[in-house]
Write a protein that holds these residues in place. Structure first.
Motif: not given
Length: 893
Positions: A423-425, A416-418, A483-490
């Motif tokens: 949502s604001t980034a 929830k915090q993330v 879901e929010r920022r596809p393609g991220a390095v993990v």
């Protein structure tokens, strides 16, 4: 007829060639001399030959330019001999500067603490140097008309200077030895000039000779990297030359100094620690966000993807199938605070902080922010629990993250915090996000949705449940991010592992065996092959330089980790051994290939293990492969020597022996004790203090000599305290027990208490009152309370309290039970002191104690105290709890 400029230049070059030739002969002569004088110092004739064929050419390259300076000085002396006033003045100025530098170097010891005395001494040498240069040097130049006298003078001066450099005041007064070294070379130059006058008159033969010598120097310079690589592999030879060869030893020292400044980018083959040099970019993660997920106390062999039978980590397993998994990854220190900060700075932070360095280190987040990244972190306050006073700046700045949510949170709350942050980034700027899951950290909590049973022990079942809960959190954050920022390095890893009795202990932070320092590392990113399993040994501090390189961010000079891009992209040798270093207070580890060298510092002993054949690390194979053990030990020493090399100076630069002693290495004690004779009072003081900390019996003679002879009061105080700790009489310690400064009182009380002297009790009790948590600290919603000293010193303080039988400290020790790290040790101490006032608090703790490793200590203390347990006091199961825990064996960290 006045000679032409070309003729003058040719003559100067011939002179320089003659000087270089004689210097080569001088180096070779020294090589022969040390072969006879210190034969036992060398492993064999091959080392002597290596010095002749590698170190001598290095010396030619290093000192050949100085021959031109000597020739210039010789021409100046000739002009002065001819009556040139300007030349005489220049010589006088040069002589004054040279002898003034020598005087300053000689007068920085304890005998020149009076500035007037030092000024008079320096002034006298400056005047003497100016006079000698102005009047004696021209007279030596006049001997050019009598070459035999000039040559004999040079030979006598050279032999005398070399012998003095080799045998007079060894390791003391560096300025004097540099002056003797320069005198040796200048004297040899006189021999060379005499021979040149006698045997090489101006003409084609002399010019040809100069060309041959110049070609030889150029060849040596072109082959320098081969010579350096060969010598850098010969550790024993380097040590023997530096210790015993005034000329060749300085060649080695000069090469080391140049390499340490990174001027020539010359590094030994097989170097163990990455230095501040960029490597070619093998991966391209440009335009991708970066998600770093870390799990507390997650040992690699309890992750399903690493072969664990239980399905504890389905989400991590899925990520491993999408990217690369490193089979042999290691944390630098198995404590959260040190491991996380090391990973975030790309360096071994624990040894740096022990040396008083590294607190100003820049972090992963700061590097990313500098290049336009948004950064956010979500982690619990316990990240800085261990030795928190060492991480004040890093904690206060939230490791450089511009947004930080610092609180304990379960996976659902963390998600929830993330989500709220995302949502604001701003979508137009790349994001670096770090989330740390604390679940597997002891005490273990049972999760109804992740229940395991039938394992080796109930706490192992609970631990696996905690891992599964953390894995759920990993899955939540990865799905949210994609879901929010596809393609991220993990990137997924852990700060350390967890021990369950494999080597006689529990928990973590105590050893460097596999269960505590081997961690999972999974990388899902562009250019990384899905399902790849990489055997190369790596470190968690490698993740920062890997990420920076893949994003095209220049590598900062102070990083110790290396770029894993070539390994991930399979551009490197797939069978590359790799490297990792780890350490605790008492242990250090070097891992490479299939080998693990584990060293116990205080015992000054190492063991070689091969976990692939011996997963439990129970069988030392050093005797089967002593050469490999020696190689790894050399690499360990290399890494430890490099600590702080690339750091900004935050204090004095100590000799290597002191650096090792400050890190608690008992085998450094004799070398530390030898520094008690150093001319620098600062080094003598620190050496005496370290002798007190190590209290190694073999240092008694040197410490006693310092106590009786040293003129410095602080050296004598530390020496007296060290003698007392080692069981030797030193009445000054009794006086220090009542000193105005608390640090002297504390040290005296510790030394006397360890010897069982009851008069230390009053000060020991007062000391406990200073270090225990305040009564108001600690609670269900507060950060854990802890002592204001590190655990190692707390254990020493407890030992002294028990040895002196200080029952006056019991009330303070009961408050010390709030520190969960120290609680088992404090419980043992309370049981040994035998004061029944501890019964009630210990029983209250035991009935609700969540830490599996602490319960037996509390129960054994209760039994030692003979406490009577009543059902009303013990809660419904108190009597049975005490009985069960008394039967459980104590585990020692």
């Amino acid at each position: 007829m006045k000679p032409s400029r070309l003729t003058t230049l040719a003559s100067a070059l011939v002179d320089a060639a003659a000087i270089v030739t004689v210097w080569v002969g001088l180096f070779a002569a020294e090589n022969t001399a040390i072969a006879y004088l210190w034969r036992e110092q060398f492993s064999g004739l091959w080392e002597i030959a290596l010095a002749r064929y590698s170190v001598v050419p290095m010396g030619v390259v290093g000192f050949a330019p100085a021959s031109l300076v000597v020739v210039g000085g010789w021409k100046l002396a000739k002009h002065a001999e001819g009556g040139s006033i300007a030349a005489i003045r220049i010589l006088a100025l040069g002589g004054a500067v040279a002898t003034g530098s020598l005087a300053l170097g000689l007068s920085n010891g304890r005998h020149f603490t009076n500035w007037l005395l030092r000024g008079l001494f320096v002034g006298a040498l400056v005047i003497a140097g100016a006079w000698m240069a102005a009047y004696l040097v021209p007279r030596v130049a006049a001997w050019s008309r009598r070459p035999l006298i000039l040559g004999a003078f040079g030979l006598a001066l050279g032999v005398g200077a070399w012998l003095a450099d080799a045998f007079l005041l060894v390791r003391l007064y560096p300025a004097l030895h540099w002056a003797l070294f320069a005198s040796t070379l200048l004297a040899a130059s006189c021999v060379a000039l005499a021979a040149r006058i006698e045997a090489l008159p101006p003409g084609p033969l002399a010019n040809g000779f100069a060309i041959v010598v110049a070609a030889a120097v150029i060849y040596c310079a072109a082959s320098l990297h081969h010579f350096v690589a060969a010598v850098d592999r010969a550790t024993n030879l380097r040590i023997a030359l530096v210790e015993h060869a005034p000329l060749l030893g300085r060649v080695v020292a000069l090469e080391t100094w140049v390499r340490s400044r990174d001027l020539n980018a010359l590094s030994p083959e097989g170097a163990t620690a990455a230095g501040p040099s960029e490597v070619p970019r093998s991966l391209d993660w440009s335009g991708h966000d970066c998600l770093l997920l870390t799990v507390d106390a997650l040992r690699a062999d309890h992750v399903s993807a690493y072969g664990y039978a239980r399905k504890t980590t389905p989400n991590v397993d899925a990520l491993a199938s999408q990217g690369a998994l490193f089979e042999n990854a290691y944390c630098p220190t198995p404590h959260t605070s040190y491991s996380v900060t090391s990973m975030m700075t790309g360096k071994y932070l624990r040894p740096l902080l022990a040396l008083g360095r590294g607190e100003d280190s820049e972090t992963w987040a700061q590097y990313m922010r500098l290049y336009g990244w948004r950064t956010a972190a979500f982690y619990p306050p316990a990240v800085f629990f261990i030795d928190g006073n060492r991480f004040l700046r890093l904690a206060q700045t939230h490791l450089g993250f511009e947004y930080a949510k610092v609180e304990f949170a379960d996976p659902a709350l963390r998600e929830k915090q993330v989500a709220e942050y995302l949502s604001t980034a701003p979508p137009d700027r790349p994001l670096f996000l770090w989330v740390h899951f604390f679940e597997p950290h002891e005490p273990y909590v049972t999760h109804p949705e992740h229940v395991f049973s039938g394992g080796a022990a109930p706490d192992v079942d609970a631990y696996d449940g905690e891992i599964a809960a953390a894995d759920e959190g990993v899955g939540r954050i990865v799905r949210l991010m994609r879901e929010r920022r596809p393609g991220a390095v993990v990137l997924v890893t852990a700060d350390h592992g967890e021990e369950f009795g494999e080597h006689g202990g529990r928990y973590h932070g105590t050893t460097v065996y596999e269960e505590q320092v081997r961690v999972p590392v999974v990388v899902v990113a562009p250019g990384v092959r899905p399902g790849d399993r990489i055997q190369t040994v790596v470190q968690t501090i490698d993740l920062l330089p890997t990420t920076l390189s893949a994003l095209g961010i220049p590598r900062p000079a102070r990083l110790r980790g290396r770029d894993l891009g070539p390994v991930l992209a399979r551009a490197a040798d797939s069978a590359e051994a790799g490297f990792a270093f780890a350490e605790t207070d008492d242990y250090s580890l070097v891992a490479s290939g299939t080998d693990r060298l584990v060293c116990q510092r205080r015992a000054a002993a190492c063991a070689l293990y091969r976990p692939k054949e011996d997963p439990a690390e129970q069988h030392d194979v050093t005797q089967l492969d002593p050469e490999r053990a020696a190689q790894l030990y050399t690499r360990l020493r290399s890494v430890e020597l490099d600590h702080g090399r690339y750091e900004a100076s935050g204090g004095p630069v100590w000799p290597e022996a002191l650096r090792r002693g400050l890190q608690g290495e008992s085998d450094s004690a004799p070398e530390v004790a030898s520094l008690l004779d150093d001319a620098d009072v600062g080094i003598r003081r620190k050496a005496a203090e370290v002798c007190f900390e190590l209290h190694a019996k073999q240092t008694v003679p040197a410490v006693r000599r310092a106590f009786t002879r040293d003129e410095d009061g602080e050296v004598r105080r530390w020496s007296a305290l060290a003698l007392t700790r080692m069981g030797e009489p030193a009445p000054l310690t009794d006086t220090l027990l009542y000193d105005a400064r608390s640090d002297w009182r504390h040290a005296a009380a510790l030394a006397l208490g360890e010897r069982g002297d009851a008069k230390a009790c009053e000060e020991l009790t007062a000391w406990w009152n200073e270090v225990v948590p305040p009564r108001s600290v600690g609670g269900p919603d507060a950060e854990p309370a802890q002592l204001s000293i590190d655990l190692t010193h707390a254990e020493e303080l407890l030992s002294a309290t028990v040895s002196a039988h200080c029952k006056s400290a019991v009330l303070e020790l009961l408050r010390a039970l709030k520190d969960v790290r120290a609680r088992p040790h404090v419980a043992d101490a309370l049981g040994a002191l035998g004061d029944n006032r501890a019964c009630g608090p210990l029983l209250a703790l035991l009935t609700d104690e969540p830490y599996v490793t602490t319960r037996p200590h509390e129960a054994h203390a209760l039994r030692a105290l003979g406490c009577i347990v009543r059902p009303a006091e013990s809660k419904p199961f108190g009597l049975q709890r005490v009985a069960d825990e008394v039967d459980r064996p104590l585990s020692r960290k």
